[in-house]
Every structure is written in structure tokens, then in C-alpha cells.
Design a protein around this motif. Structure first.
Motif, PDB file in Angstrom:
ATOM      1  N   SER A   1     -53.293 -33.077 -21.408  1.00 20.94           N
ATOM      2  CA  SER A   1     -54.170 -31.895 -22.051  1.00 20.94           C
ATOM      3  C   SER A   1     -53.834 -30.581 -22.346  1.00 20.94           C
ATOM      4  N   GLU A   2     -52.574 -30.290 -21.941  1.00 20.87           N
ATOM      5  CA  GLU A   2     -51.687 -29.290 -22.279  1.00 20.87           C
ATOM      6  C   GLU A   2     -50.724 -29.251 -23.303  1.00 20.87           C
TER       7      GLU A   2
ATOM      8  N   PRO B   1     -40.799 -31.327 -24.543  1.00 27.16           N
ATOM      9  CA  PRO B   1     -41.301 -30.417 -25.614  1.00 27.16           C
ATOM     10  C   PRO B   1     -42.734 -30.304 -25.495  1.00 27.16           C
ATOM     11  N   ARG B   2     -43.099 -29.200 -26.079  1.00 25.53           N
ATOM     12  CA  ARG B   2     -44.614 -29.004 -26.219  1.00 25.53           C
ATOM     13  C   ARG B   2     -44.836 -29.281 -27.657  1.00 25.53           C
ATOM     14  N   PHE B   3     -45.843 -30.395 -27.791  1.00 24.02           N
ATOM     15  CA  PHE B   3     -46.531 -30.739 -29.215  1.00 24.02           C
ATOM     16  C   PHE B   3     -47.388 -29.483 -29.797  1.00 24.02           C
ATOM     17  N   LEU B   4     -47.250 -29.452 -31.270  1.00 22.70           N
ATOM     18  CA  LEU B   4     -47.922 -28.419 -31.645  1.00 22.70           C
ATOM     19  C   LEU B   4     -48.728 -28.957 -32.864  1.00 22.70           C
ATOM     20  N   PHE B   5     -49.766 -28.435 -33.362  1.00 21.45           N
ATOM     21  CA  PHE B   5     -50.821 -28.873 -34.319  1.00 21.45           C
ATOM     22  C   PHE B   5     -50.021 -28.852 -35.699  1.00 21.45           C
TER      23      PHE B   5
ATOM     24  N   ARG C   1     -53.144 -29.170 -27.616  1.00 23.60           N
ATOM     25  CA  ARG C   1     -53.967 -29.450 -26.296  1.00 23.60           C
ATOM     26  C   ARG C   1     -55.133 -30.371 -26.873  1.00 23.60           C
ATOM     27  N   SER C   2     -55.285 -31.463 -25.871  1.00 29.24           N
ATOM     28  CA  SER C   2     -56.208 -32.657 -26.175  1.00 29.24           C
ATOM     29  C   SER C   2     -57.878 -31.998 -26.117  1.00 29.24           C
ATOM     30  N   ALA C   3     -58.039 -30.820 -25.298  1.00 35.33           N
ATOM     31  CA  ALA C   3     -59.222 -30.215 -25.058  1.00 35.33           C
ATOM     32  C   ALA C   3     -59.679 -29.536 -26.433  1.00 35.33           C
ATOM     33  N   GLU C   4     -58.666 -29.009 -27.111  1.00 33.98           N
ATOM     34  CA  GLU C   4     -58.857 -28.180 -28.436  1.00 33.98           C
ATOM     35  C   GLU C   4     -59.451 -29.233 -29.557  1.00 33.98           C
ATOM     36  N   VAL C   5     -58.785 -30.419 -29.449  1.00 32.16           N
ATOM     37  CA  VAL C   5     -59.151 -31.301 -30.475  1.00 32.16           C
ATOM     38  C   VAL C   5     -60.621 -31.681 -30.326  1.00 32.16           C
ATOM     39  N   VAL C   6     -61.247 -32.182 -29.108  1.00 32.35           N
ATOM     40  CA  VAL C   6     -62.523 -32.333 -28.627  1.00 32.35           C
ATOM     41  C   VAL C   6     -63.584 -31.126 -29.095  1.00 32.35           C
ATOM     42  N   ALA C   7     -62.843 -29.873 -28.565  1.00 33.47           N
ATOM     43  CA  ALA C   7     -63.828 -28.655 -28.794  1.00 33.47           C
ATOM     44  C   ALA C   7     -63.930 -28.523 -30.449  1.00 33.47           C
ATOM     45  N   ALA C   8     -62.857 -28.784 -31.124  1.00 30.75           N
ATOM     46  CA  ALA C   8     -62.855 -28.444 -32.727  1.00 30.75           C
ATOM     47  C   ALA C   8     -63.929 -29.520 -33.214  1.00 30.75           C
ATOM     48  N   GLU C   9     -63.982 -30.577 -32.896  1.00 39.26           N
ATOM     49  CA  GLU C   9     -64.994 -31.563 -33.292  1.00 39.26           C
ATOM     50  C   GLU C   9     -66.275 -31.279 -33.064  1.00 39.26           C
ATOM     51  N   GLY C  10     -66.488 -30.698 -31.847  1.00 38.10           N
ATOM     52  CA  GLY C  10     -67.769 -30.366 -31.501  1.00 38.10           C
ATOM     53  C   GLY C  10     -68.329 -28.877 -32.427  1.00 38.10           C
ATOM     54  N   ARG C  11     -67.181 -28.030 -32.799  1.00 39.22           N
ATOM     55  CA  ARG C  11     -67.427 -26.773 -33.536  1.00 39.22           C
ATOM     56  C   ARG C  11     -67.905 -27.515 -35.035  1.00 39.22           C
ATOM     57  N   ILE C  12     -67.369 -28.199 -35.416  1.00 33.19           N
ATOM     58  CA  ILE C  12     -67.326 -29.040 -36.769  1.00 33.19           C
ATOM     59  C   ILE C  12     -68.997 -29.343 -36.748  1.00 33.19           C
ATOM     60  N   VAL C  13     -69.241 -30.168 -36.105  1.00 34.30           N
ATOM     61  CA  VAL C  13     -70.490 -30.870 -36.059  1.00 34.30           C
ATOM     62  C   VAL C  13     -71.557 -29.984 -35.814  1.00 34.30           C
TER      63      VAL C  13
ATOM     64  N   HIS D   1     -43.666 -38.214 -32.415  1.00 37.20           N
ATOM     65  CA  HIS D   1     -42.554 -37.777 -31.496  1.00 37.20           C
ATOM     66  C   HIS D   1     -41.418 -37.487 -32.388  1.00 37.20           C
ATOM     67  N   ALA D   2     -41.596 -37.872 -33.657  1.00 39.37           N
ATOM     68  CA  ALA D   2     -40.347 -37.504 -34.387  1.00 39.37           C
ATOM     69  C   ALA D   2     -40.329 -35.961 -34.606  1.00 39.37           C
ATOM     70  N   ASP D   3     -41.362 -35.487 -34.948  1.00 44.71           N
ATOM     71  CA  ASP D   3     -41.359 -33.849 -35.158  1.00 44.71           C
ATOM     72  C   ASP D   3     -42.069 -32.932 -34.156  1.00 44.71           C
ATOM     73  N   ASP D   4     -42.627 -33.755 -32.984  1.00 48.44           N
ATOM     74  CA  ASP D   4     -43.394 -33.111 -31.845  1.00 48.44           C
ATOM     75  C   ASP D   4     -44.469 -32.423 -32.319  1.00 48.44           C
ATOM     76  N   THR D   5     -45.206 -33.295 -33.070  1.00 51.77           N
ATOM     77  CA  THR D   5     -46.405 -32.713 -33.665  1.00 51.77           C
ATOM     78  C   THR D   5     -47.838 -33.425 -33.356  1.00 51.77           C
ATOM     79  N   VAL D   6     -48.903 -32.928 -33.295  1.00 51.37           N
ATOM     80  CA  VAL D   6     -50.250 -33.592 -32.980  1.00 51.37           C
ATOM     81  C   VAL D   6     -51.064 -33.420 -34.493  1.00 51.37           C
ATOM     82  N   ARG D   7     -51.468 -34.427 -35.235  1.00 48.33           N
ATOM     83  CA  ARG D   7     -51.990 -34.480 -36.400  1.00 48.33           C
ATOM     84  C   ARG D   7     -53.563 -35.094 -36.206  1.00 48.33           C
ATOM     85  N   PRO D   8     -54.728 -34.276 -35.975  1.00 48.00           N
ATOM     86  CA  PRO D   8     -55.715 -34.931 -35.925  1.00 48.00           C
ATOM     87  C   PRO D   8     -56.510 -34.783 -37.289  1.00 48.00           C
ATOM     88  N   THR D   9     -57.268 -35.860 -37.449  1.00 47.67           N
ATOM     89  CA  THR D   9     -58.262 -36.214 -38.538  1.00 47.67           C
ATOM     90  C   THR D   9     -59.657 -36.440 -38.112  1.00 47.67           C
TER      91      THR D   9
END
Length: 563
Positions: free
Chosen positions: A47-48, A75-79, A112-124, A146-154
Motif C-alpha cells: 500500500s505504501e 526501494p520505494r517504487f514511484l509513479f 501507493r496502491s491507495a492513490e491508484v484507486v483514489a485517482a480512478e475514483g476522481r476521474i470517474v 522492477h527494472a526501474d522501480d516504477t508503477v505505471r497505471p493505465t
């Protein structure tokens, strides 16, 4: 728990794991407890934004066995490169741009996983508020690289068609006139759908207080007229046509009291309320009638009439009379109001002459008009934790009868609420009230119209009317000005229980300008129990400026915070 963790992450994991209410007695229990704790730790890490973690459940063979969780967060993954894909027909360019802006995921922010869920809610929510009532979210794709420690949401969003509104369909039979009901809707036929308009319409119906339940919903997607407009379905469940409410109360100040209210709803078919009210107590008694007409001539505007006979008997005065009044209140937003009104009273006021202490009776006709503004920017009516409130009132009054006197009553009250932590478990609350009678000398103002202080809604620790100057025989004299100030520290101990420490102060003055001289101060503590809709409060307060006329302490019980 072991492992190198920053303090904030460690605290979150410890809070998630919690403490077991049963001691660990054997290896089997220790292994199970360690596995459960490891799963809780993994949930927090993900979640973090920590996806390259290593979490191991271990048992140290001591006596008794000790479960241990070893955590290496990695490491902490970044968007990176968040995107929105439109399935089906895309909305217009402006709505697409607002949807992207509402996502609020900046490259480089913690993934953060919670930010992904919240972003989807804001878009809708943004697309829906732009007129696309049937918007929905299809399964989203989130790539954790895991190659570049990123989170790529679509995000995949199905906007549907732009919706325009038609009129109302009342799908329940009741006592409400459909023509009057149709006048309450805040949209015109053909307007683009706005969920705030539909919510406001529902709020207007609930404001009337004559329905047990109210439902407002958009018709089905295929239920459209020739021009493609959708109707709004309204369901109303009427309260019983008549209700009778009875109540009883007791306090050391007012003694015993009984109340009754007989109400008749929707007599005119426009969500009106006619009520007959009666109260009998040692302090104040009344017999009267009230008529309330919500949404009078325009939405969110309530016309109220009242008439009655009354008797007030306090330590300062006795007042017996009859009166009529009317006021018009207009709501702005959810909880802010502007009110104007007028009243006319014929009363007998019995008080004491200040110098001789001889009885003084006045037969008076009192005519008044008033204007009041109430602004509420707090987050809760009964238990606010942030925001502010302001109430002001101007009341020009003309007294005739045994004497003639015009004067102006001015009063204002403000309150503010400051949370000291993100969960608002500790809140500092403050209140300031001032008042002034302009245009008359103290002996000329009837005792029933002067300012007094003391009691549960004023300065705790002192009895009703006990703050301020008194006559030689201890009768409260009242004043031309008033200052009250309160400060509270509110702390929640559990989800239900809380404690409060407070200090109140107040002053009643002989001059029309509030100056705060001769403040009377009370301090105390209280407990709060949250009922879900608001707290029950129990306070005990001690007067710091007490004399033989005051008690050693006062106890107050009520619903809702003190301010």
C-alpha cells in the motif's frame, strides 16, 4: 519485528499487525501468529509503494516461543507515465482534459496502491459531473516494473453518452402536489446532467422534514424521450399524517419540565407542517402554534409563522405575554442561512427597581424586526473537527406602553476547530460571542430583554444568569453588553469514547460596548460518547470566581458538542 525501516513505515506496520489478545503457548501458535503478521506487513508495504520487499516469518525457540517478522522493504517504487484510455466513444476534448487533471498522479510520486484507486475514483467523478451519468471504470492495468522501480497505471474509462435531463416522474402516490414538486427541481428540461443538481433536489425534499424516505434517481439508459432526454424518478414515503411527541426533563436550575408537540404534515400538499406546542416548567412555559412552509415562492426558502402565550419566571424577572411572529429563511449551500423576520409581543414584565428593590411592573408592546446570517464551514453539525462557523444578528426594537424606547440589539458568535493530527483525534476548539444593546440606558431596557450569562450554553461552572452584576438582594441585574469566550481541547480515546478539558469565561457589562471587564471564569472536564450521528456529552465545571451565591460545581448533560 526486525529489519531496517524508517519510523513512519515501522509505525504503520506495527499498527497493522496489532497485538494478540491471547498469549502464545506453543510452536504451532507462534508459527501461525508469525504468518498472519507477515501478511499484514506485506499489505502495508504494497500500500505504501514497496514492491521489492522481503518478508520472512520466523519463530525464536524461547520459552514460550516468540513469533518474529523480518522485514526488508527494498526501494520505494514511484509513479511513471500514468495514462487514461477511453473504451467506447470518448467524451469531448474538454472533459478528457479535466479527467486527466483529476487523476493527480505526478511522475515521481510514491506509488501507493491507495492513490491508484483514489485517482480512478476522481476521474470517474469528474466525467460524471460533466454530464456523463453512466460513466464506469473498466479493469485498470497497473504495471509494477522492477527494472526501474516504477508503477505505471493505465485507467480504462467507459464514458457512455452525454445525458440531458427531462422532467420528473413521481413513482409513489402520496399527499404532495406534483405541480409544486416539479417547481423544486434545479434544472430545466434539456439541461446537461449534473449530479449536484440531482443531489440538491433530494436535499430540498429532505429539508421539508415531512417524508420518512426520499429517493431520487435517473431513469434507465433506454428510458428516453424523442429528443434523447432522461427523466428523474422520485420516490416519497410520507410520514404519518399526524404525530404526537411527548417529553420530560429535569435540571437543578429549571426543575421539572414537560413538553408536547402535535404535528400535522402536508395539509396543503406542499410539504408544510402545522404544529401545536406546549411546554410547562418552572423556568419557562408556552402554549402556541407554528406553521412552516418550506420552499415558499422559491426553492431553499422557508416561511415560518408562530403565535403563542408564554410565561418566563427567572431569578431576574417574570414575564407573561402573547406574541406573533414570522420569518423567512433562505439556505445557501448545505448549512448556511440568511433570515429576516418580525415579531409583535404584548407582555407584562415584573422586575425589581435597582435602587429601592421595590417591585416594578411594566405593561409593554414590543415590536421588532431582525436580520440574521449564519455561515457554517465546519465538517459536522454535531461533532465538528475542522472549519469554522459565524452567526450574526441585528434586531431593531421599539417598545411602547408604559414607556417608549427604540433600541438596537447586535450580537455575533464565531467558532473555529483545529485538528492537531491527520485523523483529528485531538482537536482544539474555540468560541467567541459578543453582544450589545444600542440606544437605551440600562434602567430603560426591560429586564427580560437584557443580556445574561452563565449555564451550559454560556459559561459553565455557573448557574443560569449567575454571571454578571446583581442587585443588593442577589437578583441578577443583566446588562447592556456581553462577552463570552470558550476554549476546549478534545481528545478521542477510542472510536466511541473521548475526553474534553475546557475553560469558559464571560462578562456582562453596564455599558453598550463589550469590554470583557470583570470576567467570570469556569474550568472543567467532560466525557463524550459517540452515538454515530453525534456525541452525548457530560461535563462537570467549577467556577473560579465563586462566592456564597454560587454552587461548588455544575454538571451538564446534552447531545452534541458544547459548540
Amino acid at each position: 519485528m526486525s529489519g531496517e525501516l524508517n519510523s513512519d513505515l515501522r509505525e504503520r506496520i506495527v499498527r497493522a499487525i496489532g497485538e494478540s489478545d491471547r498469549p502464545v503457548d506453543n510452536l504451532f501458535q507462534a508459527r501461525r501468529r508469525a504468518r498472519d503478521a507477515a501478511e499484514d506487513a506485506i499489505a502495508v508495504l504494497r500500500s505504501e509503494g514497496y514492491y521489492a520487499y522481503a518478508v520472512e516469518a520466523e519463530v525464536r525457540e524461547l520459552e514460550p516461543p516468540r513469533p518474529v517478522v523480518a522485514v526488508t522493504p527494498g526501494p520505494r517504487f514511484l509513479f511513471a507515465d500514468p495514462q487514461v484510455q477511453w473504451t467506447g466513444a470518448a467524451p469531448d476534448e474538454d472533459v478528457r482534459a479535466r479527467g486527466l487533471e483529476a487523476m493527480e498522479l505526478a511522475p515521481g510520486d510514491p506509488g501507493r496502491s491507495a492513490e491508484v484507486v483514489a485517482a480512478e475514483g476522481r476521474i470517474v467523478a469528474t466525467v460524471r459531473s460533466s454530464g456523463y451519468a453512466d460513466v464506469s471504470a473498466d479493469p485498470r492495468e497497473v504495471i509494477v516494473d522492477h527494472a526501474d522501480d516504477t508503477v505505471r497505471p493505465t485507467f480504462r474509462i467507459a464514458a457512455g453518452d452525454l445525458v440531458r435531463l427531462d422532467g420528473l416522474i413521481l413513482d409513489t402516490e402520496g399527499r404532495t402536489n406534483p405541480v409544486w414538486l416539479d417547481q423544486l427541481r434545479p434544472w430545466r428540461e434539456g439541461d446537461v446532467y449534473d449530479p449536484e443538481d440531482v443531489a440538491e433536489f433530494e436535499r430540498r425534499l429532505l429539508d421539508t422534514g415531512v417524508y420518512d424516505t426520499v429517493t431520487v434517481a435517473l431513469s434507465a439508459r433506454d428510458d428516453v424521450d424523442e429528443e434523447g432526454r432522461r427523466r428523474v424518478l422520485v420516490g416519497l414515503s410520507d410520514r404519518p399524517r399526524r404525530t404526537l411527541e411527548l417529553g420530560a426533563s429535569y435540571s437543578t436550575v429549571e426543575g421539572f419540565g414537560v413538553d408536547s408537540r402535535w404535528s400535522r404534515y402536508n395539509v396543503l400538499g406542499r410539504a408544510d407542517t402545522l404544529a401545536l406546542v406546549a411546554r410547562l416548567s418552572e423556568l419557562d412555559s408556552r402554549l402556541g402554534a407554528d406553521l412552516t412552509l418550506p420552499h415558499w415562492r422559491r426553492a431553499a426558502q422557508t416561511l415560518h409563522f408562530n403565535t403563542g402565550a408564554y410565561r418566563n419566571e427567572t431569578d431576574a424577572y417574570q414575564e407573561t405575554g402573547v406574541g406573533v411572529g414570522a420569518d423567512l429563511r433562505r439556505r445557501y449551500g448545505a448549512n448556511s442561512f440568511v433570515t429576516v423576520g418580525a415579531s409583535l409581543d404584548l407582555s407584562r414584565n415584573d422586575e425589581k427597581e435597582a435602587r429601592t428593590l421595590s417591585p416594578l411592573g411594566r405593561d409593554l408592546i414590543i415590536a421588532a424586526v431582525f436580520g440574521a446570517v449564519s455561515l457554517d464551514r465546519s465538517n459536522d453539525r454535531l461533532d465538528p473537527t475542522q472549519g469554522w462557523r459565524v452567526d450574526t444578528r441585528l434586531e431593531p426594537t421599539y417598545i411602547t406602553g408604559d414607556e417608549a424606547l427604540p433600541y438596537l440589539e447586535v450580537s455575533a458568535q464565531g467558532a473555529a476547530y483545529l485538528p492537531l493530527d491527520s485523523q483529528a483525534r485531538t482537536v482544539i476548539a474555540g468560541r467567541l460571542r459578543v453582544g450589545s444593546l444600542v440606544g437605551g440606558e440600562l434602567p430603560d431596557i426591560p429586564a427580560s430583554r437584557r443580556f445574561y450569562a452563565g449555564g451550559g450554553g454560556s459559561v459553565r461552572g455557573y448557574a443560569f444568569q449567575a454571571v454578571g452584576p446583581r442587585l443588593a438582594d442577589n437578583t441578577p441585574r443583566g446588562g447592556l453588553s456581553l462577552v463570552e469566550v470558550s476554549l476546549e481541547a478534545r481528545r478521542k480515546l477510542t472510536d466511541r469514547w473521548g475526553i474534553v478539558a475546557f475553560v469558559d469565561a464571560g462578562s456582562v457589562g453596564d455599558e453598550m460596548t463589550p469590554n470583557g471587564d470583570n470576567l467570570s471564569v469556569g474550568v472543567g472536564i467532560g466525557v463524550r460518547y459517540d452515538l454515530g450521528f453525534g456525541p452525548i456529552r457530560a461535563d462537570i465545571a467549577i467556577p473560579l470566581d465563586a462566592d456564597k451565591r454560587d454552587g461548588d460545581f455544575q454538571i451538564y448533560l446534552s447531545i452534541g458538542q458544547s459548540f
